[in-house]
Design a protein around this motif. Structure first.
Motif, short mmCIF file in Angstrom:
data_model
loop_
_atom_site.label_atom_id
_atom_site.label_comp_id
_atom_site.label_asym_id
_atom_site.label_seq_id
_atom_site.Cartn_x
_atom_site.Cartn_y
_atom_site.Cartn_z
N ALA A 69 0.82 -1.22 0.00
CA ALA A 69 0.00 0.00 0.00
C ALA A 69 0.85 1.27 0.00
CB ALA A 69 -0.92 0.00 1.21
N GLY A 70 2.15 1.12 0.14
CA GLY A 70 3.02 2.30 0.19
C GLY A 70 3.03 2.97 1.55
N GLY A 71 2.55 2.26 2.55
CA GLY A 71 2.54 2.80 3.92
C GLY A 71 3.82 2.49 4.66
N SER A 72 3.88 2.93 5.90
CA SER A 72 5.04 2.64 6.73
C SER A 72 4.65 2.71 8.20
CB SER A 72 6.16 3.65 6.45
OG SER A 72 5.74 4.96 6.80
N VAL A 73 5.43 1.99 9.03
CA VAL A 73 5.26 2.06 10.48
C VAL A 73 6.63 2.27 11.08
CG1 VAL A 73 4.61 0.82 12.58
CG2 VAL A 73 3.26 0.51 10.53
N GLU A 74 6.76 3.33 11.86
CA GLU A 74 7.97 3.57 12.64
C GLU A 74 7.61 3.36 14.11
OE1 GLU A 74 10.25 7.19 11.89
OE2 GLU A 74 8.98 7.46 10.12
N LEU A 75 8.49 2.73 14.86
CA LEU A 75 8.25 2.46 16.27
C LEU A 75 9.25 3.18 17.14
CD1 LEU A 75 7.73 -1.39 16.07
CD2 LEU A 75 5.98 0.26 16.64
N ALA A 76 8.76 3.67 18.25
CA ALA A 76 9.61 4.21 19.31
C ALA A 76 8.82 3.99 20.59
CB ALA A 76 9.91 5.69 19.11
N GLY A 77 9.45 4.20 21.72
CA GLY A 77 8.70 4.01 22.95
C GLY A 77 9.50 4.37 24.17
N ALA A 78 8.82 4.27 25.30
CA ALA A 78 9.45 4.57 26.59
C ALA A 78 8.73 3.81 27.68
CB ALA A 78 9.39 6.08 26.88
N ASP A 79 9.42 3.62 28.75
CA ASP A 79 8.88 3.02 29.95
C ASP A 79 7.99 4.04 30.65
OD1 ASP A 79 9.57 2.74 33.14
OD2 ASP A 79 9.33 0.80 32.14
N ALA A 80 6.90 3.59 31.24
CA ALA A 80 5.96 4.50 31.91
C ALA A 80 6.65 5.35 32.97
CB ALA A 80 4.82 3.70 32.52
N GLN A 81 7.52 4.75 33.75
CA GLN A 81 8.18 5.50 34.83
C GLN A 81 9.08 6.60 34.28
OE1 GLN A 81 7.30 4.85 38.10
NE2 GLN A 81 8.22 6.85 38.38
N ASN A 99 11.70 13.97 34.16
CA ASN A 99 11.16 13.35 32.95
C ASN A 99 11.32 14.23 31.72
OD1 ASN A 99 9.30 15.26 33.67
ND2 ASN A 99 7.53 13.94 33.51
N THR A 100 12.05 15.33 31.86
CA THR A 100 12.15 16.30 30.76
C THR A 100 12.79 15.70 29.51
OG1 THR A 100 14.20 17.14 31.71
CG2 THR A 100 12.17 18.32 32.25
N ILE A 101 13.77 14.83 29.69
CA ILE A 101 14.43 14.24 28.52
C ILE A 101 13.48 13.29 27.80
CG2 ILE A 101 16.30 12.69 27.79
CD1 ILE A 101 17.99 13.95 30.04
N ALA A 102 12.77 12.46 28.56
CA ALA A 102 11.82 11.52 27.94
C ALA A 102 10.72 12.27 27.20
CB ALA A 102 11.23 10.58 29.00
#
Length: 166
Positions: A69-81, A99-102
């Protein structure tokens, strides 16, 4: 034809999804990408989940549909804490969470698109944030921390300027 393919690319939507791993967030990210959208999926993992990993794995069928379909998925994430900050460990009750950096990382990652376009839509899903956590600790309710972290990440994502629906 080449003309219709370039017209389709010009109309590609840029979508940010913020959610716990799996669930409606994953379905939304995969479905939007398989319909040709450029999806950025920010995954908020639980600090308190015991045992197993919270890894993300998309099926080969999903990846093939996204590519076709010409789409894309990029993933990133972080821990809740990391998103909520860690002010519970300091003796100073007035200390602000570090938490300013996150949060800056969420903003920066969500604001950059591969095509340089703006974000057309933001989707925030909370399902799953309370299904894998079955225990509470002395610091409070891990489920509440996880849900609040998802909300905070979505708020940061929205701060980059969404042109469409939120």
């Amino acid at each position: 034809s080449s003309a219709s393919a370039s017209a389709l690319h010009a109309e590609k939507k840029s979508i940010v999804v913020v959610s716990p791993p799996g669930g409606i967030g994953e379905v939304t990210a995969v479905k939007a990408a398989s319909m040709g959208s450029a999806v950025k999926w920010f995954v908020v993992s639980s600090t308190a989940a015991k045992g197993g990993s919270q890894s993300i794995a998309l099926s080969q069928d999903s990846l093939s549909a996204i590519k076709a379909a010409g789409g894309s998925v990029e993933l990133a994430g972080a821990d809740a804490q990391a998103l909520m900050g860690n002010d519970g460990d300091d003796d100073d009750d007035d200390a602000k969470p570090d938490n300013t950096i996150a949060l800056a990382a969420v903003r920066t990652w969500c604001s950059t698109t591969t095509s340089g376009s703006t974000i057309d839509a933001l989707v925030c899903c909370m399902d799953g944030a309370d299904e894998t956590v079955k225990e509470f600790d002395e610091k409070g309710d891990p489920t509440l921390v996880w849900q609040n972290a998802v909300k905070l990440a979505a708020k940061e994502a929205a701060s980059v300027g969404i042109t469409g629906r939120k």
